[in-house]
Scaffold this active site. Structure first.
Site, PDB file in Angstrom:
ATOM      1  N   SER A 111      -3.488  -3.614   0.258  1.00 24.86           N
ATOM      2  CA  SER A 111      -2.640  -2.792   1.106  1.00 24.86           C
ATOM      3  C   SER A 111      -1.735  -3.637   2.002  1.00 24.86           C
ATOM      4  CB  SER A 111      -3.511  -1.899   1.993  1.00 24.86           C
ATOM      5  OG  SER A 111      -2.733  -1.230   2.961  1.00 24.86           O
TER       6      SER A 111
ATOM      7  N   TYR B 227       4.303   0.391   1.420  1.00 23.91           N
ATOM      8  CA  TYR B 227       4.842   1.663   1.894  1.00 23.91           C
ATOM      9  C   TYR B 227       6.337   1.477   2.094  1.00 23.91           C
ATOM     10  CZ  TYR B 227       0.076   3.248   2.847  1.00 23.91           C
ATOM     11  OH  TYR B 227      -1.238   3.623   2.720  1.00 23.91           O
TER      12      TYR B 227
ATOM     13  N   THR C 272       3.513   3.256  -2.590  1.00 25.21           N
ATOM     14  CA  THR C 272       2.836   4.495  -2.201  1.00 25.21           C
ATOM     15  C   THR C 272       3.832   5.404  -1.490  1.00 25.21           C
ATOM     16  OG1 THR C 272       0.719   3.347  -1.956  1.00 25.21           O
ATOM     17  CG2 THR C 272       0.937   5.484  -0.867  1.00 25.21           C
TER      18      THR C 272
ATOM     19  N   LYS D  18       2.342   5.420  -6.641  1.00 21.96           N
ATOM     20  CA  LYS D  18       1.079   6.034  -6.225  1.00 21.96           C
ATOM     21  C   LYS D  18       1.353   7.285  -5.385  1.00 21.96           C
ATOM     22  CE  LYS D  18      -3.389   4.698  -4.205  1.00 21.96           C
ATOM     23  NZ  LYS D  18      -3.535   5.725  -3.152  1.00 21.96           N
TER      24      LYS D  18
ATOM     25  N   HIS E 103      -4.009  10.671  -1.650  1.00 22.29           N
ATOM     26  CA  HIS E 103      -4.266   9.746  -0.546  1.00 22.29           C
ATOM     27  C   HIS E 103      -5.673   9.935   0.025  1.00 22.29           C
ATOM     28  CE1 HIS E 103      -1.485   6.917   1.644  1.00 22.29           C
ATOM     29  NE2 HIS E 103      -2.608   6.729   2.304  1.00 22.29           N
TER      30      HIS E 103
END
Length: 397
Positions: A108, A130, A156, A254, A278
């Site tokens: 992440s 992100y 994502t 995602k 999520h």
């Protein structure tokens, strides 16, 4: 560590609850609003039933496959999560455990360990991003991931900044200062083992996010970057296609829950998608990801790799997802419980549990390999599947 082995993911969660401070455990539970999606992600699997064979079962079973160009020994990879304050070794411990298990991991942007350190521990690492910051900032992060040796990029998109939980949200400080230490002291007193583990390994977590660092600047705080993310304009599909052009390797989108979004992801050049809500942390009342999987597989399963993320707690859950069309699954909370319960060994323990469960389920179904699984191996009750097509049908008067 001998004596710390556990036989189920549920037991790992119980141990994590006993070991972690209340606020840290609460942050892992997370969920959103009433927690309907959080609950359905797990409960939905119990509605699916196996139709096993009785004789001529395979003596040996194989579960190896490939995901995003990487050979993996079981169809389970690590989903990107921000492992803040769970264990001092954080994502590096997860990387070592997943490498030992012969599988890949997603890292992440909000992780507590750097992409460089994680790739060194597991070369089969995909970097997750992100849509935070302008294009120049996004390019800096992709270039850093490429230079570090990341094997793929995960973008994502499923986040609406929803807030509020009926059971309350844990207080997460901007930084660990004297005020924060005083606030959390009562929790630490009743969880001395957690405190001592961190103190022996460099001190209490500082809640910074090294993978969001800009050149020449110190690592920002979790909430500092979260603020940047909230202020960034939401991406369009054209933006996603632009990012895809900047990355010459495997590219996964995602957060897909609708067939039409899956098709749009394919149009951008994505090589894989993750069917995911999520982990129930985003828009509550979204169906469990396993409920929408069949419709999405039918729409794009012959064009991209389709992964399933959400609610996996046992090997049988993995097999159900594969029978309904997923290439592999991603796990989040399951390995976090293992990490909290017993560090790197706990993550390995979770992966071993899933591997053994997949193996025994394949035996019962009479399948020698995961690639032999078919939808007919699972009984899907009427009304189980959700899709954008059925959701848009007019209600009968």
């Amino acid at each position: 560590m001998a004596g710390e082995w556990f036989e189920t993911v549920a037991e790992a969660q119980r141990r994590a609850k006993k070991r972690l401070p209340k606020s840290v455990y609460g942050a892992l539970i997370a969920g959103g609003q009433a927690g309907r999606t959080l609950k359905d992600n797990i409960d939905a699997y119990s509605e699916l039933e196996f139709l096993p064979h009785t004789a001529e079962l395979p003596r040996e079973r194989s579960m190896s496959t490939t995901v995003l160009g990487q050979d993996i020994s079981l169809p389970v990879i690590i989903s990107p999560t921000g492992v803040q304050a769970v264990h001092p070794d954080g994502e590096v411990a997860v990387a070592r455990a997943s490498a030992a298990a012969g599988t890949a991991m997603g890292l992440s942007s909000f992780a507590s360990k750097s992409i460089e350190d994680v790739v060194a521990a597991n070369p089969k690492t995909f970097f997750q991003m992100y849509w935070s910051g302008d294009r120049e900032v996004l390019l800096q992060r992709t270039e850093r991931a490429r230079a570090a040796g990341a094997k793929g990029l995960i973008v994502t998109l499923d986040w609406t900044f929803s807030s509020g939980r009926d059971w309350g949200s844990p207080m997460i400080p901007e930084k660990i200062d004297l005020k924060a230490l005083m606030h959390f002291a009562p929790e630490g007193i009743v969880r001395p083992r957690w405190v001592l583990t961190f103190l022996r390994n460099g001190g209490i977590p500082d809640l910074t996010v090294p993978n969001m660092t800009r050149p020449g600047e110190p690592a920002p705080t979790f909430f500092g970057v979260y603020g940047e993310w909230m202020q960034t304009a939401m991406p369009t599909w054209s933006d996603v296609a632009w990012l895809r052009q900047q990355w010459d390797g495997p590219f996964l989108v995602k957060g897909i829950m609708r067939a039409e979004d899956a098709r749009r992801a394919v149009d951008t050049g994505a090589t894989a998608i993750s069917v995911s809500n999520h982990g129930g942390n985003n828009l509550d009342s979204t169906p469990a990801s396993i409920r929408v999987l069949p419709g999405i597989v039918a729409a794009v399963g012959d064009q991209v790799e389709v992964l399933l993320d959400g609610g996996i707690r046992r090997g049988g859950d993995v097999v159900k997802a594969l029978a309904l069309g997923a290439r592999a699954v991603m796990i989040g909370r399951a390995y976090l419980w293992g990490l909290a319960a017993n560090g790197e060994a706990g993550v390995q323990n979770v992966l071993d549990i899933l591997r053994a469960g997949i193996d025994s389920t394949l035996m019962g179904l009479g399948r020698a390999t995961i690639h032999d699984l078919v939808p007919e191996d699972v009984y899907v009750p009427e009304g189980f599947i959700r899709s954008s097509a059925t959701l848009s049908q007019p209600v009968a008067p």
